[in-house]
Write a protein that holds these residues in place. Sequence first.
Motif, PDB file in Angstrom:
ATOM      1  N   LEU A 201      44.147 -43.599-128.994  1.00  0.00           N
ATOM      2  CA  LEU A 201      44.104 -43.012-127.654  1.00  0.00           C
ATOM      3  C   LEU A 201      44.453 -44.057-126.602  1.00  0.00           C
ATOM      4  CD1 LEU A 201      40.912 -40.753-127.529  1.00  0.00           C
ATOM      5  CD2 LEU A 201      43.292 -40.014-127.516  1.00  0.00           C
ATOM      6  N   HIS A 202      45.200 -43.662-125.574  1.00  0.00           N
ATOM      7  CA  HIS A 202      45.477 -44.537-124.440  1.00  0.00           C
ATOM      8  C   HIS A 202      44.302 -44.446-123.471  1.00  0.00           C
ATOM      9  CE1 HIS A 202      47.519 -46.411-121.014  1.00  0.00           C
ATOM     10  NE2 HIS A 202      48.439 -46.830-121.876  1.00  0.00           N
ATOM     11  N   VAL A 203      43.981 -45.583-122.811  1.00  0.00           N
ATOM     12  CA  VAL A 203      42.833 -45.613-121.899  1.00  0.00           C
ATOM     13  C   VAL A 203      42.951 -44.535-120.830  1.00  0.00           C
ATOM     14  CG1 VAL A 203      41.614 -47.026-120.197  1.00  0.00           C
ATOM     15  CG2 VAL A 203      42.441 -48.070-122.315  1.00  0.00           C
ATOM     16  N   THR A 204      44.172 -44.264-120.365  1.00  0.00           N
ATOM     17  CA  THR A 204      44.348 -43.263-119.304  1.00  0.00           C
ATOM     18  C   THR A 204      43.919 -41.876-119.745  1.00  0.00           C
ATOM     19  OG1 THR A 204      46.656 -42.964-119.995  1.00  0.00           O
ATOM     20  CG2 THR A 204      46.234 -44.531-118.211  1.00  0.00           C
ATOM     21  N   GLU A 205      43.939 -41.616-121.064  1.00  0.00           N
ATOM     22  CA  GLU A 205      43.532 -40.301-121.559  1.00  0.00           C
ATOM     23  C   GLU A 205      42.040 -40.064-121.369  1.00  0.00           C
ATOM     24  OE1 GLU A 205      45.434 -38.993-125.328  1.00  0.00           O
ATOM     25  OE2 GLU A 205      46.280 -41.028-125.363  1.00  0.00           O
ATOM     26  N   LEU A 206      41.288 -41.132-121.128  1.00  0.00           N
ATOM     27  CA  LEU A 206      39.843 -40.999-120.949  1.00  0.00           C
ATOM     28  C   LEU A 206      39.417 -41.192-119.497  1.00  0.00           C
ATOM     29  CD1 LEU A 206      38.625 -42.927-124.108  1.00  0.00           C
ATOM     30  CD2 LEU A 206      38.527 -40.482-123.726  1.00  0.00           C
ATOM     31  N   ILE A 207      40.034 -42.147-118.791  1.00  0.00           N
ATOM     32  CA  ILE A 207      39.570 -42.428-117.432  1.00  0.00           C
ATOM     33  C   ILE A 207      40.559 -41.961-116.372  1.00  0.00           C
ATOM     34  CG2 ILE A 207      38.303 -44.437-118.276  1.00  0.00           C
ATOM     35  CD1 ILE A 207      40.352 -46.213-116.907  1.00  0.00           C
ATOM     36  N   GLY A 208      41.714 -41.492-116.774  1.00  0.00           N
ATOM     37  CA  GLY A 208      42.699 -41.000-115.820  1.00  0.00           C
ATOM     38  C   GLY A 208      43.646 -42.096-115.351  1.00  0.00           C
TER      39      GLY A 208
ATOM     40  N   PHE B  76      42.870 -45.973-113.786  1.00  0.00           N
ATOM     41  CA  PHE B  76      43.435 -47.034-114.614  1.00  0.00           C
ATOM     42  C   PHE B  76      44.330 -47.941-113.771  1.00  0.00           C
ATOM     43  CE2 PHE B  76      46.972 -48.567-117.245  1.00  0.00           C
ATOM     44  CZ  PHE B  76      46.278 -49.339-118.162  1.00  0.00           C
ATOM     45  N   ASP B  77      45.222 -47.344-112.982  1.00  0.00           N
ATOM     46  CA  ASP B  77      46.153 -48.141-112.174  1.00  0.00           C
ATOM     47  C   ASP B  77      45.442 -48.854-111.033  1.00  0.00           C
ATOM     48  OD1 ASP B  77      48.346 -47.464-113.733  1.00  0.00           O
ATOM     49  OD2 ASP B  77      48.777 -45.657-112.555  1.00  0.00           O
ATOM     50  N   ARG B  78      44.418 -48.219-110.477  1.00  0.00           N
ATOM     51  CA  ARG B  78      43.750 -48.793-109.309  1.00  0.00           C
ATOM     52  C   ARG B  78      42.869 -49.982-109.662  1.00  0.00           C
ATOM     53  NH1 ARG B  78      38.889 -46.947-107.329  1.00  0.00           N
ATOM     54  NH2 ARG B  78      39.189 -44.994-108.460  1.00  0.00           N
ATOM     55  N   ARG B  79      42.237 -49.972-110.834  1.00  0.00           N
ATOM     56  CA  ARG B  79      41.296 -51.042-111.131  1.00  0.00           C
ATOM     57  C   ARG B  79      41.401 -51.559-112.555  1.00  0.00           C
ATOM     58  NH1 ARG B  79      35.401 -49.663-109.533  1.00  0.00           N
ATOM     59  NH2 ARG B  79      35.754 -47.967-111.004  1.00  0.00           N
ATOM     60  N   ALA B  80      41.372 -50.685-113.537  1.00  0.00           N
ATOM     61  CA  ALA B  80      41.234 -51.133-114.921  1.00  0.00           C
ATOM     62  C   ALA B  80      42.418 -51.983-115.383  1.00  0.00           C
ATOM     63  CB  ALA B  80      41.053 -49.928-115.850  1.00  0.00           C
ATOM     64  N   ARG B  81      43.634 -51.597-115.025  1.00  0.00           N
ATOM     65  CA  ARG B  81      44.818 -52.321-115.504  1.00  0.00           C
ATOM     66  C   ARG B  81      44.736 -53.812-115.124  1.00  0.00           C
ATOM     67  NH1 ARG B  81      50.283 -51.133-116.565  1.00  0.00           N
ATOM     68  NH2 ARG B  81      50.088 -48.970-115.845  1.00  0.00           N
ATOM     69  N   THR B  82      44.328 -54.080-113.884  1.00  0.00           N
ATOM     70  CA  THR B  82      44.256 -55.473-113.421  1.00  0.00           C
ATOM     71  C   THR B  82      43.296 -56.288-114.274  1.00  0.00           C
ATOM     72  OG1 THR B  82      44.732 -54.773-111.172  1.00  0.00           O
ATOM     73  CG2 THR B  82      43.780 -56.956-111.451  1.00  0.00           C
TER      74      THR B  82
ATOM     75  N   ARG C 268      44.241 -59.406-116.890  1.00  0.00           N
ATOM     76  CA  ARG C 268      43.583 -60.710-116.769  1.00  0.00           C
ATOM     77  C   ARG C 268      42.961 -61.130-118.098  1.00  0.00           C
ATOM     78  NH1 ARG C 268      38.857 -62.174-112.369  1.00  0.00           N
ATOM     79  NH2 ARG C 268      38.715 -64.394-112.831  1.00  0.00           N
ATOM     80  N   CYS C 269      42.354 -60.179-118.771  1.00  0.00           N
ATOM     81  CA  CYS C 269      41.754 -60.464-120.082  1.00  0.00           C
ATOM     82  C   CYS C 269      42.836 -60.827-121.095  1.00  0.00           C
ATOM     83  CB  CYS C 269      40.943 -59.260-120.561  1.00  0.00           C
ATOM     84  SG  CYS C 269      40.109 -59.515-122.142  1.00  0.00           S
ATOM     85  N   PHE C 270      43.938 -60.081-121.109  1.00  0.00           N
ATOM     86  CA  PHE C 270      45.024 -60.351-122.064  1.00  0.00           C
ATOM     87  C   PHE C 270      45.680 -61.705-121.799  1.00  0.00           C
ATOM     88  CE2 PHE C 270      45.658 -55.484-122.382  1.00  0.00           C
ATOM     89  CZ  PHE C 270      44.664 -55.410-123.356  1.00  0.00           C
TER      90      PHE C 270
END
Length: 701
Positions: free
Chosen positions: A184-191, A195-201, A205-207
Amino acid sequence: MPTRAVELGEDWPISIDRDAVRTAIIEMNRAGVVVCDRDYRIWDVDGAFLDMENLTREEVIGRHLVEIVGERVFSLRKPHIDNAFAGHACRLRVQGVRARMTGRLFEVSIQPVEAPGGDVACVVVSVRDVSQFEAMTERLSLHEEIVRQTTDRISVIGTDFRYKFTNASNAAFYGMEPEEFRGLHVTELIGAERFDRRARTYFLRCFSGTSVEYEHDLVDPSGETRFLRVRMDPYRDADGTISAAIVVMRDITEASLMEKKLRRQAREDALTGLANRHVLQADLEDVIARAVAAGERAALLTIDLDDFKIVNDISGHSGGDALLCQIAGLLKSREAEGRVRCARLGGDEFAVVLNGADEAEALAFGNRLVSDLATMRFAWGGITHAVTASVGIALIEPQSDGGLPLTVFQLLNRADRACLYGKEIGGARAVVFRPDAEEMIARQMDVGNVQIISHAAETERFQLYTMPILPVDGRSQPIREVLLRVIGEDGRVLAPAALIGSAERHGLMPRIDRWVVSTVLANVDKVEAGTRLSINLSGLSVGDPEFKDFLLCALDRHPDAATRLCFEITETAAVRSLATAQALTGELRRRGCGVILDDFGSGLSSFAYLRHFPVDALKIDGAIIGDVVHDEFQQTVVAGLVAIAAKLGVGVIAEYVETAEMQAVLRDLGVTQVQGYHVGRPTPWVGYGLPAAWVGYGLPG
């Protein structure tokens, strides 16, 4: 046409004998294999069995099995062997029973081998040590059970933002099964928006190799708002490549709601009436948000009174409280300027948030505060006190490079570091934090090192290592230098030089030296006869009369240990505390201890004080040894030091000996003992009994 299978009767098509191939297979298997007949006579073994028993093939072949494995093991395995002669193979797991096998788990396989007529002609017994595999399996099972039962939501998400794994807690949050998450892609769970507004950043950074921690609120499937603390750590493959993020989400809703309730109930500092730390943190969160959203600038200033303890000591705590209230009144008058918010952090620390300020304005404001406080006079009980303060400034600026904004904790930390640096360079000044300032970086590292070593002392994570000192003159005694190491919380040995340097600068070494001395004295009887242990004493310990009393009393409680010990004192420490060092070394030598002057030649005072300082050996500073093999000047210097030592009747130890050629040159120059990686690296003093790897160093084996 399909390839025809090779029949059993056909010739062996490979150029070497089948038996050679079988032998290679058995040797690669690394199980201990033994072949015995019905009389329990051994007629064949493999190399692993010989290694296990520490015997040669000639010592084993033809011998009765009981002669090799002992009566107890034979009696335990004989029923299984007899059963194999009856045609029944078996496999079992057993605990080692012999002394050197105790605590280890073995897998034993017993296989009958039939002769052409069908009778069992011999039995093959294989023994494999599976202790590590069993322990690994137990740990893996334990980890799996912990991950399965924890209420924390744990996931592993790949660099393509797709789930590789999630645990039952996270799956239950979404009303799913863990298996449904894979791919599953993260966007499928949190939208996509969140995802673009906060999670991706945070993921990116972690990667990139950074651990990330943050808090946020989330509406669960039932519509209730939950508060989460999220931590992301890079997951690395065996080759070090980051292939995923380990994401742990903890529900802190109850704690968060309680914290907010307490903030509403207590927004003011009870003593001064200023905003308290909670209000300051909320203000800083708003300031950071405005910096991110609208590009606004601001500054955080922390104010720490210089020598506030003097006021408390002279005027008492009531006087100290009155001074804090007077300073709070001064700060409140600044709030009238509109863009200033003041708070009390605790004790004699205050903070100011200055909105809309760049670096120049923040520094000017900080200098005005320092000046206003300096001109303020505080009178209590007929005594007037001058008041000075140090101010640390952390700037809040828009992130032009697209990086993450500073957190409240980071801002406070930056301002505190600048303030402390201002105190260290004299106080009564304002200092702006600059992340690339070498002085601040060095101080932060120093503080961090002190915290590490203090925590290690509290949690007993010190360990002793030893490093051999090899006699090369045919007369000197072998020595093992005792070295202190600090074990990190992850079990790794931390680099000692910076930690010990920080401990010395902050006065921790006498306490650590006491632990080292006590530990060595308690275990010195485990050292081989004829070998001495050498203990390093820090400069602070050498100059501390209380440490001297402790050390001499400890030696008097272990009179037989004194002759087994040497103490290494650096030239700098000896010269700095000459009288104390002379008295200490004199008492040590009277008790039979050896004394080594360490880092000899590193200073200019060596020769002037040497004749007044009773020692048994000089350890030449590594910088002097240098490229002694090829550098004639350094050879001359070493020869000169050897001549001086010979005149005084003391030995010479050369360190940093890296090669056999270097050792030979130093020996020919008259050096009596050598130390370095060629001789032996530092090794753990396991159980505080010296390691067995003495052979090859010219030491008792």
